[in-house]
Design an enzyme around this catalytic site. Structure first.
Site, PDB file in Angstrom:
ATOM      1  N   GLY A 203      39.032  38.830  47.788  1.00 44.67           N
ATOM      2  CA  GLY A 203      38.675  39.724  46.675  1.00 44.67           C
ATOM      3  C   GLY A 203      37.758  40.829  47.144  1.00 44.67           C
TER       4      GLY A 203
ATOM      5  N   GLY B  11      33.857  45.265  43.531  1.00 44.22           N
ATOM      6  CA  GLY B  11      32.791  44.421  42.988  1.00 44.22           C
ATOM      7  C   GLY B  11      31.964  43.696  44.040  1.00 44.22           C
TER       8      GLY B  11
ATOM      9  N   ARG C  71      44.581  41.824  47.044  1.00 50.75           N
ATOM     10  CA  ARG C  71      45.963  42.170  46.691  1.00 50.75           C
ATOM     11  C   ARG C  71      46.221  43.639  46.954  1.00 50.75           C
ATOM     12  NH1 ARG C  71      46.186  39.349  40.813  1.00 50.75           N
ATOM     13  NH2 ARG C  71      44.161  40.364  40.748  1.00 50.75           N
ATOM     14  N   ARG C  72      45.197  44.491  46.710  1.00 53.24           N
ATOM     15  CA  ARG C  72      45.398  45.946  46.819  1.00 53.24           C
ATOM     16  C   ARG C  72      44.948  46.447  48.194  1.00 53.24           C
ATOM     17  NH1 ARG C  72      42.243  47.487  41.464  1.00 53.24           N
ATOM     18  NH2 ARG C  72      40.913  45.860  42.325  1.00 53.24           N
TER      19      ARG C  72
ATOM     20  N   VAL D 164      45.502  35.220  46.651  1.00 52.78           N
ATOM     21  CA  VAL D 164      45.095  33.836  46.950  1.00 52.78           C
ATOM     22  C   VAL D 164      45.795  32.812  46.043  1.00 52.78           C
ATOM     23  CG1 VAL D 164      42.835  34.468  47.906  1.00 52.78           C
ATOM     24  CG2 VAL D 164      43.022  33.865  45.475  1.00 52.78           C
TER      25      VAL D 164
ATOM     26  N   SER E  90      29.147  30.709  39.267  1.00 54.74           N
ATOM     27  CA  SER E  90      28.702  31.570  38.170  1.00 54.74           C
ATOM     28  C   SER E  90      27.719  30.791  37.306  1.00 54.74           C
ATOM     29  CB  SER E  90      29.912  31.963  37.315  1.00 54.74           C
ATOM     30  OG  SER E  90      29.495  32.602  36.130  1.00 54.74           O
TER      31      SER E  90
ATOM     32  N   TYR F 257      37.354  29.744  31.407  1.00 51.68           N
ATOM     33  CA  TYR F 257      36.677  30.431  32.518  1.00 51.68           C
ATOM     34  C   TYR F 257      35.492  29.579  33.000  1.00 51.68           C
ATOM     35  CZ  TYR F 257      33.931  33.603  35.318  1.00 51.68           C
ATOM     36  OH  TYR F 257      33.209  34.136  36.357  1.00 51.68           O
TER      37      TYR F 257
ATOM     38  N   VAL G 152      26.862  40.644  36.217  1.00 50.46           N
ATOM     39  CA  VAL G 152      26.879  41.624  37.309  1.00 50.46           C
ATOM     40  C   VAL G 152      27.714  42.808  36.850  1.00 50.46           C
ATOM     41  CG1 VAL G 152      27.306  41.973  39.769  1.00 50.46           C
ATOM     42  CG2 VAL G 152      26.986  39.644  38.899  1.00 50.46           C
TER      43      VAL G 152
HETATM   44  C1  8X3 Z   1      30.359  35.888  35.279  1.00 48.74           C
HETATM   45  C2  8X3 Z   1      29.225  35.473  34.414  1.00 48.74           C
HETATM   46  O1  8X3 Z   1      28.420  35.186  32.041  1.00 48.74           O
HETATM   47  O2  8X3 Z   1      29.521  37.275  32.592  1.00 48.74           O
HETATM   48  O3  8X3 Z   1      30.795  34.838  36.074  1.00 48.74           O
HETATM   49  O4  8X3 Z   1      30.799  35.206  32.371  1.00 48.74           O
HETATM   50  S1  8X3 Z   1      29.534  35.802  32.788  1.00 48.74           S
END
Ligand code: 8X3
Length: 256
Positions: A13, A17, A38-39, A65, A144, A157, A190
């Site tokens: 990735g 970012g 990918r790009r 991936v 995260s 997520y 972020v």
């Molecule tokens: C990103 C954090 O809280 O913006 O993994 O989902 S959040």
């Protein structure tokens, strides 16, 4: 701090970012970079910048991936002089949608699970045996805050990032007795394309996520990753959890 000069660092990735910022942070330490995304055209556009920043070499690899066969082939096909990967940064990841699980489009789950969990596992499976054989290496997984605190409408997520934590722990246990280190770096908010991708290009909705607070910069996270890779060999930075000062957990923010 240990020198990173000439170390081979593979980042997934890497075209944008946190991944791109991490490539620049390792470049500044003289690393050799294997950049996957990918790009390919975005990776190719950074080669001169990364070289000027100090990278000892840059090898770009077009890779999704999510595609297990492609991951295996890409790693097997690395030129000999690039095969001895010292640091694997499992950064590729994404979120899709912000919806109640019982109303969500299962396609969103496929993309998140296939990238954040299965993609990370494929990379790990095909890179770590070489590290064990060579007696050197480090895996740095991007988790995260979402893996620590579940938030409304983000259940799947959050589940993928909780899975990253568990995989990090499991891999660390599996590698005990080898010198291979395993680290996770878990950022909160972020400023990246993360929300734009989550909302499939809806910039207005994405901007609201960061409204009224100062999020982390990708380089803040990159600095944490490079720090974890720079400590002496007998030290393993097991986990770094970092947030903006304006964030306390996944649900508590200071918005002006
Ligand atoms: C990103 C954090 O809280 O913006 O993994 O989902 S959040």
């Amino acid at each position: 701090m240990e020198s990173l000069r000439g170390k081979i660092v593979l980042i997934t990735g890497a075209s944008s970012g946190i991944g791109k910022a991490t490539a620049y942070a390792f470049a500044a330490r003289g690393a050799k970079l294997v950049l996957c995304a990918r790009r390919l055209e975005l990776l190719d556009g950074e080669v001169d910048g990364l070289t000027s920043a100090g990278a000892e070499g840059v090898l770009n690899v077009q890779l999704d991936v999510q595609d297990r066969a492609a991951v295996e082939a890409a790693l097997a096909g690395l030129p000999e002089e690039w095969k001895a990967i010292d640091v694997l940064v499992n950064n590729a990841g994404l979120s899709r949608g912000l919806t109640k699980i019982y109303e969500d489009d299962p396609q969103n789950w496929e993309e998140m699970i296939d990238t954040n969990v299965k993609g990370l596992l494929y990379m790990t499976r095909y890179v770590v045996p070489g590290m064990v054989e060579r007696g050197a290496g480090q895996v740095i997984n991007l988790g995260s805050t979402a893996g620590h605190w579940t938030y409304a409408n983000g259940g799947v997520y959050c589940a993928t990032k909780a899975a990253v934590n568990v995989i990090t722990e499991g891999l660390k246990i599996d590698l005990i007795g080898t010198p291979v280190r395993v680290t996770s770096v878990d950022p909160g908010m972020v400023e990246t394309d993360f929300s734009k991708i989550r909302f499939r290009g809806d910039e207005e909705r994405a901007a609201k996520v960061y409204a009224g607070l100062k999020p982390l910069e990708p380089s803040d996270v990159a600095d944490a990753i490079v720090y974890a890779a720079s400590v002496p060999k007998h030290v393993n930075i097991s986990n770094i959890l970092l947030m903006p000062t304006d964030q306390s957990n996944s649900t508590t923010f200071n918005r002006k």
